[in-house]
Motif scaffolding. Sequence first.
Motif, PDB file in Angstrom:
ATOM      1  N   ALA A   1      48.006  36.366  37.702  1.00 42.01           N
ATOM      2  CA  ALA A   1      47.764  37.800  37.519  1.00 42.01           C
ATOM      3  C   ALA A   1      48.683  38.647  38.389  1.00 42.01           C
ATOM      4  CB  ALA A   1      46.307  38.135  37.814  1.00 42.01           C
ATOM      5  N   ILE A   2      48.999  38.172  39.586  1.00 37.73           N
ATOM      6  CA  ILE A   2      49.917  38.924  40.445  1.00 37.73           C
ATOM      7  C   ILE A   2      51.279  39.035  39.771  1.00 37.73           C
ATOM      8  CG2 ILE A   2      51.103  38.975  42.669  1.00 37.73           C
ATOM      9  CD1 ILE A   2      48.719  37.400  43.841  1.00 37.73           C
ATOM     10  N   ASP A   3      51.806  37.895  39.353  1.00 42.57           N
ATOM     11  CA  ASP A   3      53.133  37.902  38.726  1.00 42.57           C
ATOM     12  C   ASP A   3      53.114  38.653  37.400  1.00 42.57           C
ATOM     13  OD1 ASP A   3      55.859  37.230  38.485  1.00 42.57           O
ATOM     14  OD2 ASP A   3      55.383  35.442  37.319  1.00 42.57           O
ATOM     15  N   TYR A   4      52.096  38.413  36.574  1.00 45.02           N
ATOM     16  CA  TYR A   4      52.003  39.038  35.252  1.00 45.02           C
ATOM     17  C   TYR A   4      51.906  40.557  35.366  1.00 45.02           C
ATOM     18  CZ  TYR A   4      50.089  39.737  30.487  1.00 45.02           C
ATOM     19  OH  TYR A   4      49.859  40.129  29.192  1.00 45.02           O
ATOM     20  N   THR A   5      51.064  41.041  36.263  1.00 49.05           N
ATOM     21  CA  THR A   5      50.867  42.488  36.410  1.00 49.05           C
ATOM     22  C   THR A   5      52.125  43.168  36.919  1.00 49.05           C
ATOM     23  OG1 THR A   5      48.544  42.041  36.963  1.00 49.05           O
ATOM     24  CG2 THR A   5      49.371  44.256  37.400  1.00 49.05           C
ATOM     25  N   LEU A   6      52.740  42.592  37.935  1.00 50.32           N
ATOM     26  CA  LEU A   6      53.922  43.219  38.516  1.00 50.32           C
ATOM     27  C   LEU A   6      55.138  43.073  37.620  1.00 50.32           C
ATOM     28  CD1 LEU A   6      53.334  42.231  42.244  1.00 50.32           C
ATOM     29  CD2 LEU A   6      52.996  44.477  41.173  1.00 50.32           C
ATOM     30  N   GLN A   7      55.215  41.964  36.878  1.00 53.73           N
ATOM     31  CA  GLN A   7      56.292  41.835  35.911  1.00 53.73           C
ATOM     32  C   GLN A   7      56.163  42.928  34.848  1.00 53.73           C
ATOM     33  OE1 GLN A   7      59.742  40.393  34.182  1.00 53.73           O
ATOM     34  NE2 GLN A   7      58.838  39.904  36.172  1.00 53.73           N
ATOM     35  N   ALA A   8      54.929  43.188  34.406  1.00 52.29           N
ATOM     36  CA  ALA A   8      54.709  44.263  33.438  1.00 52.29           C
ATOM     37  C   ALA A   8      55.182  45.597  33.996  1.00 52.29           C
ATOM     38  CB  ALA A   8      53.231  44.327  33.061  1.00 52.29           C
ATOM     39  N   ALA A   9      54.889  45.855  35.259  1.00 52.06           N
ATOM     40  CA  ALA A   9      55.310  47.127  35.873  1.00 52.06           C
ATOM     41  C   ALA A   9      56.822  47.251  35.895  1.00 52.06           C
ATOM     42  CB  ALA A   9      54.740  47.241  37.277  1.00 52.06           C
ATOM     43  N   THR A  10      57.544  46.152  36.153  1.00 50.19           N
ATOM     44  CA  THR A  10      59.004  46.233  36.182  1.00 50.19           C
ATOM     45  C   THR A  10      59.586  46.498  34.806  1.00 50.19           C
ATOM     46  OG1 THR A  10      59.371  43.852  35.874  1.00 50.19           O
ATOM     47  CG2 THR A  10      59.099  44.642  38.143  1.00 50.19           C
TER      48      THR A  10
ATOM     49  N   PRO B   1      48.783  53.708  40.760  1.00 45.11           N
ATOM     50  CA  PRO B   1      47.587  53.273  41.491  1.00 45.11           C
ATOM     51  C   PRO B   1      46.551  52.619  40.585  1.00 45.11           C
ATOM     52  CG  PRO B   1      48.215  55.508  42.120  1.00 45.11           C
ATOM     53  CD  PRO B   1      49.041  55.145  40.926  1.00 45.11           C
ATOM     54  N   THR B   2      46.642  52.884  39.279  1.00 42.64           N
ATOM     55  CA  THR B   2      45.721  52.272  38.320  1.00 42.64           C
ATOM     56  C   THR B   2      46.433  51.221  37.476  1.00 42.64           C
ATOM     57  OG1 THR B   2      46.121  54.159  36.844  1.00 42.64           O
ATOM     58  CG2 THR B   2      44.139  54.235  38.213  1.00 42.64           C
ATOM     59  N   LEU B   3      47.469  50.609  38.040  1.00 41.47           N
ATOM     60  CA  LEU B   3      48.178  49.552  37.316  1.00 41.47           C
ATOM     61  C   LEU B   3      47.198  48.475  36.863  1.00 41.47           C
ATOM     62  CD1 LEU B   3      50.792  48.167  36.366  1.00 41.47           C
ATOM     63  CD2 LEU B   3      51.011  47.195  38.668  1.00 41.47           C
ATOM     64  N   VAL B   4      46.303  48.046  37.757  1.00 38.91           N
ATOM     65  CA  VAL B   4      45.238  47.113  37.395  1.00 38.91           C
ATOM     66  C   VAL B   4      44.044  47.925  36.913  1.00 38.91           C
ATOM     67  CG1 VAL B   4      43.637  45.328  38.177  1.00 38.91           C
ATOM     68  CG2 VAL B   4      45.988  45.375  39.051  1.00 38.91           C
ATOM     69  N   SER B   5      43.810  47.913  35.621  1.00 43.12           N
ATOM     70  CA  SER B   5      42.671  48.605  35.039  1.00 43.12           C
ATOM     71  C   SER B   5      41.914  47.636  34.141  1.00 43.12           C
ATOM     72  CB  SER B   5      43.126  49.853  34.282  1.00 43.12           C
ATOM     73  OG  SER B   5      43.549  50.858  35.187  1.00 43.12           O
ATOM     74  N   PHE B   6      40.815  48.110  33.533  1.00 39.18           N
ATOM     75  CA  PHE B   6      39.951  47.190  32.788  1.00 39.18           C
ATOM     76  C   PHE B   6      39.566  47.722  31.420  1.00 39.18           C
ATOM     77  CE2 PHE B   6      39.085  46.106  37.259  1.00 39.18           C
ATOM     78  CZ  PHE B   6      39.509  44.786  37.219  1.00 39.18           C
ATOM     79  N   SER B   7      39.551  46.798  30.475  1.00 40.59           N
ATOM     80  CA  SER B   7      39.031  47.026  29.132  1.00 40.59           C
ATOM     81  C   SER B   7      37.687  46.307  29.053  1.00 40.59           C
ATOM     82  CB  SER B   7      40.016  46.455  28.105  1.00 40.59           C
ATOM     83  OG  SER B   7      39.406  46.277  26.854  1.00 40.59           O
ATOM     84  N   ILE B   8      36.644  47.014  28.631  1.00 43.48           N
ATOM     85  CA  ILE B   8      35.292  46.441  28.589  1.00 43.48           C
ATOM     86  C   ILE B   8      34.864  46.274  27.135  1.00 43.48           C
ATOM     87  CG2 ILE B   8      32.909  46.674  29.376  1.00 43.48           C
ATOM     88  CD1 ILE B   8      34.967  46.583  31.645  1.00 43.48           C
TER      89      ILE B   8
END
Length: 533
Positions: free
Chosen positions: A335-344, A41-48
């Motif tokens: 970002a959609i492809d990059y994030t989900l590719q990372a998850a796979t 659920p926190t796949l998309v997170s942030f570095s500040i």
Amino acid sequence: MSSILSLLVLSGLFGLGAPLAAAVNVSVPLSLPGNSQPLSPTLVSFSIEQDRWPEWVGIDTRNDFTHDALLRLASFTGVPPKIRVGADSEDHTFWSPTMAVSEAEFSPPSTIIPYPEATKVTVGDKYYTLSHWLPRGTHMTWGVNLGADNATNAVNMAKAIVRAFKSTVVKASGVVLDYIEVGNEADLFSRNGLRPSNWTVEEYVPDWIAIAGAAADAAGIRGKHGPVSLQGAAFAQQQFTPRAIYDLGILDSKPGKAVSIISQHQYSAAFCNGGDFPLTSFMSKAHVRGNLSLFIPDIEATHARGLPYILGETNSIACHGAPGVSNTAGAALWAIDYTLQAATLSIAEVFYHEGIGYKYNFLQPVALNRSIVDGSALDTPLPPHIQPIFYGAMAVNALIGRSGHARVVELDVGDDNVAGYAAYEDGRLVRAVFVNLHAWLASSTGARPSVHIDLGVGLGAGAVEDAFWRGGGKARAKRLVVGHADDTEGLTWAGQSYEKSGDVSPTGRMVDEEVVLSKGLDLRSTEAVLLLF
């Protein structure tokens, strides 16, 4: 044998005068495949960026725009994004007992870097207690200075962080400290003057053990199973790798035994000295996969040691992004492809880096007086707002859903521009997303190309499913609609805009399309669609 839903994807014209691409079959298992990976659920997170952290969250009052934006993302998954505070200014931060909150010294802005990082940040205890302004349930990572090679300062920072999270105000907020990270991108220290030019990974390991060991002791960290542990590595490129420090015995040291997660950083290119970065090249399936697959050996080595692996800092193009790329609608699809590719690839979370005025920000949390593109003065301050890439985060979170246990597989789409992913809950297909990365630009001419996704039946499905698909079975579709890949505004998600309100709430009427599965649907260039089965 699990039944298979076969999707027939007819690729449209990719460029004026190009021939019609051959049809490709995309098999989507209706039950969970063996190669699936968790969708956190926190796949998309942030570095500040640490220097202007107080502006991100607020000092005496909460930054409502930041809070609202994070809650908007949480509305899709039920969990707010995780937050890491650190990055370049992590290794330029010093704690002082007399500092009220923080003071920062900055280099002058330039046309390439309109909002530079601080060269020095001095902080006090209240700086860390500002964590309480984040949404309830937020989990955090805080950075500690390794670059100064000053154990006393690292100890003071670690103590201040722990004091903050033991304070009444932070405990009442429900914001939780998970990790302390000692040092940001230490593999670049030999380039940025924080260590000699011939500094090696063999020298890094004992250096880190000494500073991280002192900081961990001061923070009361005794091992990796406590409420707070250490986040390891945080390397920028491949000069230092997790594999190298494992081989050098870092995990056998006292602080190494307190490392419970491994982080690496990745950007697709760098704009530090300017340059021309074509958006059409950036929006590329091959580019995304090439940039992530190089981490597979480190991911495997990390998992072999029983540790999770994250991208603890990432985004489109380093040095705050490139104009015409990082701040565009095309970045949302990337970002959609990059994030989900990372998850796979079994990357548990992806922390997108943010600052004030950075081109690649998902949100600009405060009013800006200078252009993010070239640093020129703005006649009227630009109020806090989301940027196009924020829509990509919403699409990813919509695929993840609120169950807390979704899993993902990449779909084999034999098209150079179209990526697809399917999400499963309780072993069953529940959602899928398709992204058309072909860049339709403001300068493009002719008819906008489109890909037809034909949800064909009778191509291997079981009798029950076959009857459903043939018998008028339907799904809902939510579409990420973009005018042009190089637009910097005007996107909609499921018919609604999130750019026109001061609190990141939707405006406009929600549009849920009804898809008759036997007829399929069309996906234009520079567009994404989420299917809910």
